[in-house]
Each structure stands twice: as structure tokens, then as C-alpha cells.
Design an enzyme around this catalytic site. Structure first.
Site, mmCIF file in Angstrom:
data_model
loop_
_atom_site.group_PDB
_atom_site.id
_atom_site.type_symbol
_atom_site.label_atom_id
_atom_site.label_comp_id
_atom_site.label_asym_id
_atom_site.label_seq_id
_atom_site.Cartn_x
_atom_site.Cartn_y
_atom_site.Cartn_z
ATOM 1 N N GLU A 398 0.824 -1.229 0.000
ATOM 2 C CA GLU A 398 0.000 0.000 0.000
ATOM 3 C C GLU A 398 0.845 1.260 0.000
ATOM 4 O O GLU A 398 0.581 2.208 -0.734
ATOM 5 C CB GLU A 398 -0.950 0.000 1.206
ATOM 6 C CG GLU A 398 -2.237 -0.802 1.001
ATOM 7 C CD GLU A 398 -2.030 -2.313 0.996
ATOM 8 O OE1 GLU A 398 -0.928 -2.767 1.370
ATOM 9 O OE2 GLU A 398 -2.970 -3.046 0.629
ATOM 10 N N HIS A 467 -10.783 -5.374 9.218
ATOM 11 C CA HIS A 467 -11.429 -5.188 7.920
ATOM 12 C C HIS A 467 -12.736 -4.400 8.028
ATOM 13 O O HIS A 467 -13.620 -4.547 7.201
ATOM 14 C CB HIS A 467 -11.710 -6.543 7.248
ATOM 15 C CG HIS A 467 -10.455 -7.270 6.844
ATOM 16 N ND1 HIS A 467 -9.629 -7.866 7.759
ATOM 17 C CD2 HIS A 467 -9.886 -7.467 5.625
ATOM 18 C CE1 HIS A 467 -8.602 -8.426 7.116
ATOM 19 N NE2 HIS A 467 -8.729 -8.188 5.821
#
Ligand SMILES: Cc1ncc(C[n+]2csc(CCOP(=O)(O)OP(=O)(O)O)c2C)c(N)n1
Ligand SMILES: [Mg+2]
Length: 509
Positions: A398, A467
């Protein structure tokens, strides 16, 4: 420098190195006089590297550098007066006095900036390479960084991405053997940086960084390879800085005076001078005249800088956002026609589909956003239309692809980063806050940052704590970044269209 000057002629290499040396020595004196606000990391001893590499670059080629960037700016063509004025905090400085030594910007000549954070320049150069791929511009991206940066995650993520996509990039590691006071040998499991490039599958070479002709030759090959579609090169230049890490810092707790003297004797400028004289390529008289010319130029630059005014207080907060922060006005969709019931995802997919068809500079990066169409069908169907370069499946890095997106936005494309889960934005926060959000400010509005970062929140299944995050309240605190959380599919479509047409970075959740 005249556009017709042959930058790689030996005499020109001599002139450029000498300019860097004389300007740095003048700056060191200015630091002692208290003229420089903030840090001053000089490039003394390393002049051959910037000079040899930049000899092959045009204005359109983009260089990205780090805290020790004065030499890169000068070799790329910055006027010494602009550099000095910047360090003195004056409005005539290359960053209008708001940056100082570690934040040098001159996008007009392809000097895309120096960063006070070690590492991001590597990712941004990869981003310039990605823009070159999308725009087919032939432009090359170059990162200059130290041995310290070669241990940073940005190095590994950047090299890997450049290698897989064969990006036209040069990674130039200036191995001066120390990161502040820490010897590279003590923090490297394998002390060959060049070997790391080979491990990532790219051409790599180690050169004597104090030999400008060797650097110039290696860089020439690497630039040709990059322009010919042969992909990136890592060049490890072995060198030494012969002044302290930064002016005013102590120097002999971690190395000896004898070490420094030995390396001073290997001065790249004296070495080239000897070569020119021994091979009859120049004469004492000619080299003396260049020396006098550069000394006069340095003095004039200093005078210009010291006489320049400070920026006004009112300008301190300008350029945090682009002036044209709002997208061109578009008619709101008619509400008189029959209403449609669609999901947030479908609404944003419509916006992205329309804008990608209209604007060939848009590309999307993320994990599984290619053929698969995204974790939440955010790019469904687009791969078949636009192909892999514009719908780019990434490695799981990322920080790496967000940093790359920043560099791409600085060089003419419009990246969309699609996070697989919004929680993972946190892995890239340094790139978002310190680079993407601050770039317009640091470059005094000359660089735009049209980056769209997006992720899905409120997804409503039992994904648990890694998540299910959203964190938008935190991101909303950072100047330079717009945070969007639409509350209806209609808003989502309109706001995504706006995000894809405005010049500021948007985090769209
Ligand atoms: C991410 C990050 N960590 C720490 C620092 C503090 N710092 C500034 S320069 C420097 C040393 C960098 O060494 P190197 O990359 O070898 O460059 P050099 O100074 O030798 O040219 C450090 C640790 C920083 N600026 N950024
Ligand atoms: Mg170093």
C-alpha cells in the site's frame, strides 16, 4: 545554461561540478553567518553523481531527491541564486521561501522536489515512470537517494514495482557509507546495494561515484535503456561526504579526520581536472577561466539571494489547496425523470466508467482491481475496455503504490488508488500526509495533486477489526487533503465525478 550546451562534454561536467562545490561552500559560510534558517545538508564530495546523471536528462525528465538535494537541483539546471534564496527563506527562492534546504522545487526544469523524509522520492520516481508509460512521453524518472534509504521499505516496494512494469526509471543510490552517523556496513545484511537491484530483476551496476566520467557513462546506458523500453536500472555510486551530515553538526565521533582527509584527496573535481590536463583536453588557462567565471556567478547569486525580500505573512497559508479546487461545473442530473434505485458501488462505477472513457490520463491501481474487477466490484468490466496499464493489479504494498500514485500525479496523469479494504489506507499514511497532501503547498502551487484514494466502508459483514475500519475523522484533520463520505448513491456518483476532475487529492470513502 544555454539549451544548446552539451551537458555531457568534459568541460561542461567540470563546470557543473565546480558550480555545485562553490555554491555549497558559500552556503556553508552563510550558515555560519546565520543566514540560513533550518538545516543545510551539503553535497560536497558527491558532485560527480548529480552531474554525471543529469548530463543525460532533458527538462521533461523528472528527478526526485532527498534532504541532500542542492547538487541535484543545480545539475538539473536551477540557477544558483534561486537555490541560495530558498535557503535564506526569500520569496525569490525556488520554493518561494517556504521550504528551505530540504524542500527544493522547480518543476519547470523537471526538478520535482526534494523530501525531508527519507524514501518517498524512490516511489515518486517510479510514478514518473508510470506516467511515461501511460502518456507514452519518452520521459524518464530519476530518484537520487542515500545508502540509508536503501534500507527503507520505499526502496524495496519501489524497485519491485518498477521491475515488474518495466518502468523507465533510474534509481541512483549515493552510497556515502553513512546515514547520519551510522555506517552502512553495520545496518546492511548484504552491503552491496547493486546486488539488491539484481535481486529484484533489474539491471544494476556499481560505479565509482567520485569518477564523473564513469557515472556519466553508466547513466547514459541506463537512460538509453529506459527510453528504449528496457526498464529500470539501479546505479550504486560509491562516494563520501567530506563535510558533516549537516552544517553545524559534529563530525568526528563516528569517523576520523584521517578518513575524511583520505577521501578529500579523492576529490571528483580535482580528478577530472587532472584527466583533462593529462589528456590535452583542456589547459590551465581555460580551467582557471572557468573557475573565475563560476566564482563570479556564485558571488552574484549570493548577492541576489541576500538582497531578496522575505515572503509576506499573508502568503504563508496559500497553496494548501489548488485555486481551481472545484471541478468545472456540471449540470446536476435531472430529478424530474423517474428515480433509479442503485447501490453506492454501482453509482461510483458509473462515474469511474464515464470519466475513464473521457480522460485517457486516468489509471487505477489496487489489489485485484484488474480482471477481477475489485474487491467490491468497483472496477467491474473496465479491464476489458482499457487493459492492464490503466487497470493495474499491484503487489501488496500500500505504501508503495500510494507513493507511486503521488509521483504519477506530479507528472501529468490522474491516478486512482482503490484500497482492497479501507483499513489498509493506514499502511500508506506517510505518503498521503507528508507527500500527497503537502505537495501543492511545498511546490507553491506549481504541482497539482489529482489523486483519488478510495475504499469501501460500512460493508456490513462480519469482517472484524482489521477489515471494518473507516477512520475518516482522523484523515479530515490533514490540511491539503479532501475527505469525502457520501450519504446517498446520487451524491456518491456526483462527488466521485468531481473528485476525478478537480486538482486536489481526495480520500473518498
Ligand atoms: C523516514 C526518515 N527517517 C529518519 C530521518 C532522519 N534522517 C535524516 S537524514 C538521515 C540519514 C540519511 O542517510 P542516507 O539516506 O544515507 O543519506 P545521506 O545523508 O548519507 O546523504 C536520517 C536518518 C528522515 N529524514 N526520514
Ligand atoms: Mg548516506
Amino acid at each position: 545554461m544555454s539549451p544548446h550546451t552539451n551537458k555531457s562534454s568534459p568541460l561542461q561536467l567540470y563546470r557543473t561540478m565546480l558550480t555545485i562545490r562553490m555554491v555549497e561552500e558559500r552556503l556553508a559560510k552563510s550558515h555560519q553567518r546565520g543566514l540560513i534558517h533550518g538545516a543545510c545538508h551539503t553535497y560536497v564530495g558527491q558532485e560527480a553523481i548529480a552531474t554525471g546523471v543529469c548530463a543525460h536528462l532533458h527538462n521533461a525528465d523528472a528527478i526526485f531527491s532527498t534532504h541532500r538535494g542542492h547538487g541535484h537541483a543545480l545539475a538539473k539546471g536551477m540557477e544558483p541564486g534561486q537555490l541560495m534564496a530558498e535557503l535564506f527563506g526569500r520569496e525569490t527562492g525556488c520554493s518561494r521561501g517556504r521550504g528551505g534546504s530540504m524542500h527544493l522545487f522547480a518543476p519547470e526544469i523537471g526538478m520535482m522536489g526534494t523530501s525531508g523524509i527519507v524514501g518517498p522520492c524512490i516511489l515518486q520516481a517510479a510514478g514518473a515512470g508510470y506516467s511515461s508509460l501511460i502518456l507514452k512521453s519518452g520521459q524518464v524518472g530519476v530518484a537520487f537517494f542515500g545508502d540509508g534509504a536503501a534500507n527503507n521499505g520505499a526502496f524495496h516496494e519501489g524497485l519491485n514495482m518498477a521491475s515488474i512494469w518495466k518502468l523507465p526509471v533510474l534509481f541512483v543510490c549515493e552510497n556515502n557509507q553513512f546515514a547520519t552517523e551510522v555506517p552502512f556496513a553495520s545496518v546492511a545484511g548484504n552491503s552491496s546495494v547493486a546486488a539488491r537491484g539484481a535481486a529484484y530483476g533489474m539491471a544494476s551496476i556499481e560505479v565509482d561515484g567520485n569518477d564523473v566520467l564513469a557515472v556519466e557513462a553508466a547513466a547514459g546506458e541506463a537512460v538509453t535503456r529506459a527510453r528504449d523500453g528496457g526498464g529500470p536500472t539501479l546505479i550504486e555510486c560509491t562516494t563520501y561526504r567530506t563535510r558533516a551530515h549537516a552544517e553545524g553538526m559534529g563530525d568526528f565521533t563516528y569517523r576520523t579526520r584521517e578518513d575524511v582527509e583520505q577521501w578529500r584527496a579523492r576529490c571528483p573535481i580535482a580528478r577530472l581536472k587532472k584527466h583533462l590536463l593529462e589528456h590535452g583536453l583542456s589547459s590551465d588557462a581555460q580551467l582557471d577561466s572557468i573557475e573565475q567565471e563560476v566564482a563570479a556567478l556564485t558571488e552574484a547569486a549570493h548577492e541576489f539571494a541576500e538582497k531578496s525580500a522575505y515572503p509576506t505573512a499573508e502568503s504563508a497559508t496559500s497553496h494548501v489547496y489548488a485555486v481551481s479546487a472545484n471541478a468545472p461545473h456540471r449540470e446536476a442530473p435531472s430529478t424530474s425523470s423517474a428515480t433509479r434505485e442503485i447501490t453506492f458501488m454501482k453509482a461510483t462505477l458509473e462515474a469511474l466508467t464515464e470519466e475513464m472513457a473521457r480522460n485517457p490520463k486516468i489509471f487505477v491501481m489496487g489489489e485485484g482491481i484488474g480482471v477481477r474487477g475489485g474487491n467490491f466490484a468497483t472496477t467491474s468490466g473496465l479491464f476489458a475496455v482499457h487493459g492492464a496499464a490503466r487497470l493495474r493489479d499491484t503487489p501488496i504494498c500500500e505504501r508503495g503504490f500510494v507513493g507511486l500514485a503521488g509521483g504519477a500525479a506530479m507528472t501529468g496523469t490522474r491516478p486512482v488508488v482503490d484500497f482492497m479494504f479501507a483499513d489498509f489506507v493506514l499502511d500508506s499514511v506517510g505518503e498521503i500526509v507528508n507527500q500527497i497532501a503537502k505537495m501543492q503547498y511545498m511546490s507553491s502551487g506549481r504541482l497539482k495533486m489529482p489523486v483519488l484514494l478510495r475504499g469501501c466502508i460500512g460493508i456490513g459483514h462480519a469482517a472484524a477489526t482489521h477489515h471494518s475500519g473507516s477512520y475518516y475523522s482522523m484523515y479530515a484533520h490533514f490540511p491539503g487533503l479532501r475527505v469525502v463520505v457520501p450519504s446517498s448513491p446520487r451524491d456518491a456518483k456526483g462527488l466521485l465525478m468531481t473528485a476525478l476532475t478537480c486538482d486536489v487529492p481526495v480520500l473518498f470513502l
